[in-house]
Design a protein around this motif. Structure first.
Motif, short mmCIF file in Angstrom:
data_model
loop_
_atom_site.label_atom_id
_atom_site.label_comp_id
_atom_site.label_asym_id
_atom_site.label_seq_id
_atom_site.Cartn_x
_atom_site.Cartn_y
_atom_site.Cartn_z
N THR A 323 -35.06 59.23 -22.51
CA THR A 323 -35.52 60.61 -22.63
C THR A 323 -34.88 61.48 -21.55
O THR A 323 -34.42 60.97 -20.52
N GLY A 324 -34.86 62.77 -21.79
CA GLY A 324 -34.50 63.70 -20.73
C GLY A 324 -35.59 63.72 -19.68
O GLY A 324 -36.72 63.26 -19.93
N PHE A 325 -35.30 64.26 -18.52
CA PHE A 325 -36.27 64.24 -17.43
C PHE A 325 -37.55 64.98 -17.82
O PHE A 325 -38.63 64.65 -17.34
N GLU A 326 -37.43 65.95 -18.73
CA GLU A 326 -38.61 66.68 -19.16
C GLU A 326 -39.58 65.82 -19.96
O GLU A 326 -40.75 66.17 -20.14
N GLY A 327 -39.15 64.66 -20.43
CA GLY A 327 -40.01 63.77 -21.21
C GLY A 327 -40.64 62.65 -20.41
O GLY A 327 -41.26 61.75 -20.99
N VAL A 328 -40.54 62.69 -19.09
CA VAL A 328 -41.05 61.61 -18.24
C VAL A 328 -42.55 61.41 -18.41
O VAL A 328 -43.03 60.27 -18.54
N VAL A 329 -43.31 62.49 -18.40
CA VAL A 329 -44.77 62.37 -18.46
C VAL A 329 -45.22 61.83 -19.83
O VAL A 329 -46.08 60.94 -19.91
N GLU A 330 -44.64 62.35 -20.89
CA GLU A 330 -45.02 61.89 -22.23
C GLU A 330 -44.74 60.40 -22.40
O GLU A 330 -45.50 59.68 -23.05
N THR A 331 -43.64 59.93 -21.82
CA THR A 331 -43.31 58.51 -21.91
C THR A 331 -44.34 57.68 -21.15
O THR A 331 -44.81 56.65 -21.63
N TRP A 332 -44.70 58.12 -19.95
CA TRP A 332 -45.71 57.41 -19.16
C TRP A 332 -47.03 57.29 -19.91
O TRP A 332 -47.71 56.26 -19.85
N MET A 333 -47.39 58.32 -20.66
CA MET A 333 -48.66 58.34 -21.38
C MET A 333 -48.72 57.28 -22.47
O MET A 333 -49.82 56.92 -22.93
N LYS A 334 -47.58 56.76 -22.89
CA LYS A 334 -47.57 55.70 -23.89
C LYS A 334 -48.32 54.45 -23.40
O LYS A 334 -48.80 53.64 -24.20
N LEU A 335 -48.41 54.29 -22.08
CA LEU A 335 -49.16 53.17 -21.52
C LEU A 335 -50.60 53.15 -22.03
O LEU A 335 -51.17 52.08 -22.28
N PHE A 336 -51.19 54.32 -22.16
CA PHE A 336 -52.60 54.43 -22.50
C PHE A 336 -52.83 54.56 -24.00
O PHE A 336 -53.96 54.67 -24.46
N GLU A 337 -51.73 54.53 -24.74
CA GLU A 337 -51.80 54.57 -26.20
C GLU A 337 -51.44 53.23 -26.81
O GLU A 337 -51.41 53.08 -28.03
N GLY A 338 -51.13 52.24 -25.95
CA GLY A 338 -50.69 50.94 -26.45
C GLY A 338 -49.31 51.01 -27.07
O GLY A 338 -48.97 50.22 -27.95
N GLY A 339 -48.50 51.96 -26.61
CA GLY A 339 -47.19 52.19 -27.23
C GLY A 339 -46.06 51.36 -26.66
O GLY A 339 -44.90 51.71 -26.84
N ASN A 340 -46.38 50.29 -25.98
CA ASN A 340 -45.32 49.45 -25.40
C ASN A 340 -45.60 47.98 -25.63
O ASN A 340 -46.75 47.56 -25.77
N ARG A 341 -44.54 47.20 -25.65
CA ARG A 341 -44.63 45.74 -25.64
C ARG A 341 -43.87 45.29 -24.40
O ARG A 341 -42.71 45.60 -24.22
N GLY A 342 -44.56 44.54 -23.53
CA GLY A 342 -43.95 44.20 -22.26
C GLY A 342 -43.89 45.43 -21.37
O GLY A 342 -44.69 46.35 -21.49
N LYS A 343 -42.91 45.44 -20.49
CA LYS A 343 -42.79 46.52 -19.51
C LYS A 343 -42.33 47.81 -20.17
O LYS A 343 -41.38 47.81 -20.97
N LEU A 344 -42.98 48.92 -19.85
CA LEU A 344 -42.57 50.23 -20.32
C LEU A 344 -41.68 50.87 -19.27
O LEU A 344 -42.10 51.13 -18.15
N VAL A 345 -40.43 51.13 -19.65
CA VAL A 345 -39.43 51.68 -18.73
C VAL A 345 -38.88 52.99 -19.31
O VAL A 345 -38.60 53.06 -20.50
N THR A 346 -38.75 53.99 -18.47
CA THR A 346 -38.14 55.26 -18.87
C THR A 346 -36.68 55.28 -18.43
O THR A 346 -36.40 55.09 -17.24
#
Length: 349
Positions: A323-346
């Motif tokens: 993602t672009g730097f402007e999408g950093v927060v939205e990506t982090w929020m995937k943690l609380f939506e169960g949107g990752n398998r294994g480690k979530l990395v931006t």
């Protein structure tokens, strides 16, 4: 290439009581631009390539937590969000680092920044292993799993182990370490969704239970028939409460995380606490910072297990979101939506 003189940063603007707010009049974070100071002796100018996303970051910005009760200083309003980063050295005034080196550093949610060279860790090259694994399986996350299951839970070959958050960064490593390194007699994972459960079984769990399924409670009782010696808790809440009823007498619980409660101002609470008393259950919380003096030893164990094929470290155990730097927060929020398998990395593009 000219060096940057300014950097964008995600600044903590309003501390949340529940789920962080991304828009509106009172957002949790705002994107700001700041000047980069001049490079001094024994410092490095860094460019953020990848960001580690961790549930623990939520605790550092909570409006409801007494700072005296945190294991690290909270993020002050007006400061960049904290984060572990994988960075490229753009310029160095220290002999240890040169331009182009890839390093681990706690730079935070910032595009560019300056740190003391002593605050950076050069990444070692391992054939066939991507560098982002040093933010997860072979980094702080892997060490959390390793010392949590070996020293806090003291799991061994005669133990049955249950791991919640088993498809997450820490939980998936606990599953592999317990089954493939320690040889535990049975490993039961808990994860959200059939696909995640299938993956957890593919990396070593004897069975993985879907906590979203209607019959989850009955499935857990069946999978823990005879009760279990060890529970590695990554979620807290209702699953922890239920697991108190599935522990053997003198069972051990490693309390690692409570992601089910992080965005709730009023938590679930424990209803089965008498189980702890009547069955003499040992519950111990821990923070990986407690084991930093042994980080090198633990990393060597994990690297060896990876080379020996006991730990699976590949693209399947991380979710990399570009993602672009402007999408950093939205990506982090995937943690609380169960949107990752294994480690979530931006990955910053």
């Amino acid at each position: 290439m000219s060096l940057p003189t300014t950097t964008r940063q995600w600044i903590l603007t309003n501390k949340p009581t529940d789920l962080p707010v991304l828009s509106g009049s009172s957002p949790t974070f705002t994107l700001q631009t700041h000047s980069i100071p001049s490079l001094q002796s024994n410092q490095v100018l860094l460019k953020t390539l990848f960001l580690s996303n961790d549930p623990a970051q939520r605790g550092f910005i909570s409006a409801n937590v007494d700072p005296e009760r945190l294991y690290a200083p909270p993020v002050p309003v007006g400061s960049p969000m904290v984060a572990r980063c994988l960075c490229e050295v753009l310029k160095s005034t220290d002999d240890e680092f040169k331009e182009g080196d890839k390093v681990l550093a706690s730079l935070g949610w910032t595009e560019y920044g300056i740190l003391p060279a002593s605050a950076c860790q050069k990444i070692q090259h391992i054939e066939g292993v991507g560098i982002t694994q040093f933010l997860g399986a072979l980094g702080m996350t892997g060490l959390t799993a390793f010392y949590g299951i070996t020293e806090i839970a003291r799991a061994g070959k005669d133990d049955a182990v249950v791991v919640s958050g088993a498809a997450g960064a820490t939980g998936s490593m606990v599953v592999q370490i317990a089954k493939n390194m320690l040889g535990c007699k049975k490993v039961v994972g808990i994860a959200g969704g059939a696909d995640k459960c299938k993956w957890v079984e593919s990396i070593g769990a004897d069975v993985c239970l879907d906590y979203k399924a209607p019959g989850f409670k009955e499935d857990l009782i069946k999978a823990t028939d005879g009760f279990v010696e060890v529970y590695f808790d990554n979620v807290g809440g209702e699953i922890l409460d239920l697991m108190l009823t599935r522990m053997k007498r003198h069972g051990r619980i490693a309390a690692c995380g409570a992601i089910a409660e992080y965005n709730k101002s009023d938590g679930h609470g424990i209803k089965n606490w008498f189980e702890v008393i009547s069955n003499r259950i040992e519950i111990k919380g821990f923070i990986i910072f407690d084991y930093m003096a042994k980080a090198k030893e633990g990393t060597e164990e994990l690297v060896k297990a990876t080379k020996d094929g006991k730990i699976k470290v590949d693209s399947s155990n991380e979710t990399v979101v570009e993602t672009g730097f402007e999408g950093v927060v939205e990506t982090w929020m995937k943690l609380f939506e169960g949107g990752n398998r294994g480690k979530l990395v931006t990955k910053i593009k």
